[in-house]
Design a protein around this motif. Structure first.
Motif, PDB file in Angstrom:
ATOM      1  N   GLU A  79       0.809  -1.221   0.000  1.00  0.00           N
ATOM      2  CA  GLU A  79       0.000   0.000   0.000  1.00  0.00           C
ATOM      3  C   GLU A  79       0.841   1.268   0.000  1.00  0.00           C
ATOM      4  N   ASN A  80       2.143   1.115   0.287  1.00  0.00           N
ATOM      5  CA  ASN A  80       3.038   2.274   0.280  1.00  0.00           C
ATOM      6  C   ASN A  80       3.567   2.599  -1.112  1.00  0.00           C
ATOM      7  N   ILE A  81       3.274   1.764  -2.101  1.00  0.00           N
ATOM      8  CA  ILE A  81       3.649   2.086  -3.479  1.00  0.00           C
ATOM      9  C   ILE A  81       2.688   3.163  -3.981  1.00  0.00           C
ATOM     10  N   ILE A  82       3.238   4.315  -4.291  1.00  0.00           N
ATOM     11  CA  ILE A  82       2.414   5.460  -4.688  1.00  0.00           C
ATOM     12  C   ILE A  82       2.310   5.495  -6.214  1.00  0.00           C
ATOM     13  N   GLU A  96      -5.260  -1.946  -1.391  1.00  0.00           N
ATOM     14  CA  GLU A  96      -4.323  -2.773  -0.625  1.00  0.00           C
ATOM     15  C   GLU A  96      -3.054  -3.024  -1.422  1.00  0.00           C
ATOM     16  N   LEU A  97      -3.139  -2.815  -2.753  1.00  0.00           N
ATOM     17  CA  LEU A  97      -1.982  -3.005  -3.625  1.00  0.00           C
ATOM     18  C   LEU A  97      -1.141  -1.742  -3.757  1.00  0.00           C
ATOM     19  N   CYS A  98      -1.783  -0.587  -3.621  1.00  0.00           N
ATOM     20  CA  CYS A  98      -1.089   0.674  -3.853  1.00  0.00           C
ATOM     21  C   CYS A  98      -1.936   1.830  -3.340  1.00  0.00           C
ATOM     22  N   THR A  99      -1.356   3.018  -3.351  1.00  0.00           N
ATOM     23  CA  THR A  99      -2.094   4.234  -3.033  1.00  0.00           C
ATOM     24  C   THR A  99      -2.072   5.148  -4.258  1.00  0.00           C
ATOM     25  N   PRO A 100      -3.235   5.411  -4.860  1.00  0.00           N
ATOM     26  CA  PRO A 100      -3.279   6.263  -6.054  1.00  0.00           C
ATOM     27  C   PRO A 100      -3.306   7.755  -5.720  1.00  0.00           C
ATOM     28  N   VAL A 101      -2.689   8.538  -6.595  1.00  0.00           N
ATOM     29  CA  VAL A 101      -2.787   9.994  -6.534  1.00  0.00           C
ATOM     30  C   VAL A 101      -3.185  10.484  -7.919  1.00  0.00           C
ATOM     31  N   ILE A 102      -4.386  11.019  -8.036  1.00  0.00           N
ATOM     32  CA  ILE A 102      -4.876  11.545  -9.305  1.00  0.00           C
ATOM     33  C   ILE A 102      -4.497  13.021  -9.381  1.00  0.00           C
ATOM     34  N   PHE A 103      -3.772  13.399 -10.431  1.00  0.00           N
ATOM     35  CA  PHE A 103      -3.347  14.790 -10.611  1.00  0.00           C
ATOM     36  C   PHE A 103      -4.433  15.513 -11.412  1.00  0.00           C
ATOM     37  N   ALA A 104      -5.262  16.279 -10.716  1.00  0.00           N
ATOM     38  CA  ALA A 104      -6.401  16.931 -11.370  1.00  0.00           C
ATOM     39  C   ALA A 104      -6.966  18.000 -10.440  1.00  0.00           C
ATOM     40  N   ASN A 105      -8.262  17.949 -10.202  1.00  0.00           N
ATOM     41  CA  ASN A 105      -8.952  18.844  -9.272  1.00  0.00           C
ATOM     42  C   ASN A 105     -10.090  18.040  -8.653  1.00  0.00           C
ATOM     43  N   ILE A 116      -8.052   7.164  -2.160  1.00  0.00           N
ATOM     44  CA  ILE A 116      -7.931   7.676  -3.527  1.00  0.00           C
ATOM     45  C   ILE A 116      -7.678   9.173  -3.409  1.00  0.00           C
ATOM     46  N   ASN A 117      -6.412   9.548  -3.461  1.00  0.00           N
ATOM     47  CA  ASN A 117      -6.035  10.946  -3.310  1.00  0.00           C
ATOM     48  C   ASN A 117      -6.192  11.692  -4.629  1.00  0.00           C
ATOM     49  N   VAL A 118      -6.751  12.892  -4.558  1.00  0.00           N
ATOM     50  CA  VAL A 118      -6.841  13.756  -5.736  1.00  0.00           C
ATOM     51  C   VAL A 118      -6.086  15.038  -5.429  1.00  0.00           C
ATOM     52  N   LEU A 119      -4.947  15.224  -6.089  1.00  0.00           N
ATOM     53  CA  LEU A 119      -4.128  16.414  -5.878  1.00  0.00           C
ATOM     54  C   LEU A 119      -4.679  17.555  -6.729  1.00  0.00           C
ATOM     55  N   ASN A 120      -4.954  18.675  -6.097  1.00  0.00           N
ATOM     56  CA  ASN A 120      -5.476  19.841  -6.809  1.00  0.00           C
ATOM     57  C   ASN A 120      -4.358  20.533  -7.589  1.00  0.00           C
ATOM     58  N   VAL A 121      -4.252  20.184  -8.867  1.00  0.00           N
ATOM     59  CA  VAL A 121      -3.236  20.790  -9.736  1.00  0.00           C
ATOM     60  C   VAL A 121      -3.703  22.168 -10.201  1.00  0.00           C
ATOM     61  N   ALA A 161      -2.821  -1.781 -16.476  1.00  0.00           N
ATOM     62  CA  ALA A 161      -1.702  -0.827 -16.500  1.00  0.00           C
ATOM     63  C   ALA A 161      -1.192  -0.556 -15.088  1.00  0.00           C
ATOM     64  N   VAL A 162      -2.107  -0.473 -14.118  1.00  0.00           N
ATOM     65  CA  VAL A 162      -1.712  -0.283 -12.711  1.00  0.00           C
ATOM     66  C   VAL A 162      -0.968  -1.515 -12.216  1.00  0.00           C
ATOM     67  N   TYR A 163      -1.537  -2.699 -12.463  1.00  0.00           N
ATOM     68  CA  TYR A 163      -0.876  -3.950 -12.053  1.00  0.00           C
ATOM     69  C   TYR A 163       0.528  -4.045 -12.642  1.00  0.00           C
ATOM     70  N   THR A 164       0.634  -3.742 -13.938  1.00  0.00           N
ATOM     71  CA  THR A 164       1.918  -3.859 -14.625  1.00  0.00           C
ATOM     72  C   THR A 164       2.950  -2.903 -14.044  1.00  0.00           C
ATOM     73  N   ALA A 165       2.542  -1.672 -13.776  1.00  0.00           N
ATOM     74  CA  ALA A 165       3.463  -0.686 -13.194  1.00  0.00           C
ATOM     75  C   ALA A 165       3.996  -1.167 -11.850  1.00  0.00           C
ATOM     76  N   ILE A 166       3.117  -1.732 -11.035  1.00  0.00           N
ATOM     77  CA  ILE A 166       3.528  -2.227  -9.716  1.00  0.00           C
ATOM     78  C   ILE A 166       4.466  -3.425  -9.858  1.00  0.00           C
ATOM     79  N   ASP A 167       4.129  -4.347 -10.766  1.00  0.00           N
ATOM     80  CA  ASP A 167       4.979  -5.521 -10.986  1.00  0.00           C
ATOM     81  C   ASP A 167       6.371  -5.116 -11.456  1.00  0.00           C
TER      82      ASP A 167
END
Length: 348
Positions: free
Chosen positions: A5-8, A35-44, A75-80, A319-325
């Motif tokens: 879960e610490n994989i960002i 449980e596999l990762c923590t997402p950060v969406i760059f948006a608003n 599910i973090n959404v960073l206010n860009v 694509a998320v699974y592959t990036a983590i692998d």
């Protein structure tokens, strides 16, 4: 090594009038993904909340103003940006294109600064992203400029991996772009990524011919005999398991692709048509050859179904699974490289 879960996972939101936001939100509606990762969406967060409400999705969003406020397992959404945007699903809008690039540039910077571990990009529209500030055909070219290495477009589905010798150039320019330096560079990139990112120690690589029937001994073009064959032989004589050039039609028709760890296609459609046929909507585009990890789904903005809530999110999830692998595989490779004796002792 990081706990799962610490994989960002940094996510650039892509074209907001397309299906990008939908496939992102659908992917992380499943709590097991967190449980596999923590997402950060760059948006608003207001914009993403509006899309979530419109599509009647249930993903719980956590808005943040900087990455220090990130919460693991959310599910973090960073206010860009702060301003509101008028969205019209399914339409090509230059203003929306500018926000797609704001998201992508911010996410790439976070990747460079090690604030996120991997980057997964939602689809953009290559036409509405162009501006004085951003003059790149797409994601890959910008990443190649910003990150160290030599970018190579590698399409992945299970054990099928197809790289491109040339990618987003007109077909009538392909032949004139083929040269020994380019071929060697791309094959070395594929070999390196198969070893570091996929754990394959002695990879077998097939190269597809440019011309029908591999040129038929020069009757249908001389590029295969005069350019590809000599380079492949030179690399093979140096101990690389590189074979070809193979006629592309029979290669896939006879399932020869199953015998190799990766295939290098000479141009875009030669590789992408069989790939998309064989991957059944679950393919992933990986930008190999860089010092950071970026993946994306193998589809575009799909304006024709945007805003209808019917988009298939499997390719984005893959694509998320592959990036983590790949992140984990690359870390293991670096660990083994630093402590080969220690790793050998553990195996004994």
């Amino acid at each position: 090594m990081k706990k799962a879960e610490n994989i960002i996972v940094g996510i650039s939101i892509g074209d907001l009038n397309g299906i990008g936001s939908e496939v992102v939100l659908k992917t992380f509606e499943d709590s097991r993904m967190l449980e596999l990762c923590t997402p950060v969406i760059f948006a608003n967060v207001k914009v993403i909340s509006f899309i979530k409400k419109t599509l009647e999705l249930s993903a719980a969003l956590h808005g943040i103003d900087n990455l220090e406020q990130l919460v693991l397992g959310k599910i973090n959404v960073l206010n860009v940006w702060r301003e509101s945007i008028d969205l019209n699903f399914g339409t090509n809008d230059d203003i929306v294109g500018k926000y797609a690039i704001k998201s992508f540039v911010a996410a790439t910077k976070a990747l460079k600064d090690n604030q996120v571990d991997v980057l997964v990009t939602a689809p953009i529209n290559k036409y509405n992203i162009q501006s004085e500030e951003f003059k790149f055909p797409g994601h890959t070219d910008y990443l190649n400029k910003e990150l160290e290495g030599n970018a190579l477009m590698l399409m992945i589905h299970n054990n099928l991996r197809i790289g491109l010798l040339t990618d987003h150039i007109p077909v009538n320019d392909v032949a004139k772009n083929l040269n020994e330096k380019l071929i060697v560079q791309k094959i070395e990139t594929i070999k390196s990524t198969l070893t570091k990112d996929f754990g394959i120690n002695k990879p077998k690589i097939a190269v597809l011919a440019l011309n029908p029937h591999a040129g038929d001994n020069g009757v249908i073009g001389k590029e295969d005999d005069e350019i590809l064959k000599p380079v492949i032989k030179k690399l093979f004589d140096k101990g690389n398991l590189v074979f070809g050039p193979f006629a592309a039609d029979g290669f896939f028709g006879n399932s020869q692709h199953e015998k190799y760890d990766a295939i290098l296609a000479t141009y875009h459609d030669q590789g992408l048509i069989p790939f998309k046929t064989l991957s059944f909507g679950n393919g992933v585009n990986y930008t190999a050859g860089l010092n950071k990890i970026r993946t994306s789904p193998d589809h575009g903005t799909a304006y024709e179904i945007a805003g209808k809530g019917i988009a298939d999110f499997n390719s984005f999830k893959e694509a998320v699974y592959t990036a983590i692998d790949i992140y984990n595989s690359r870390n293991q490779f670096e660990e083994i490289s630093k402590n080969p004796l220690k790793t050998k002792e553990k195996q004994l």
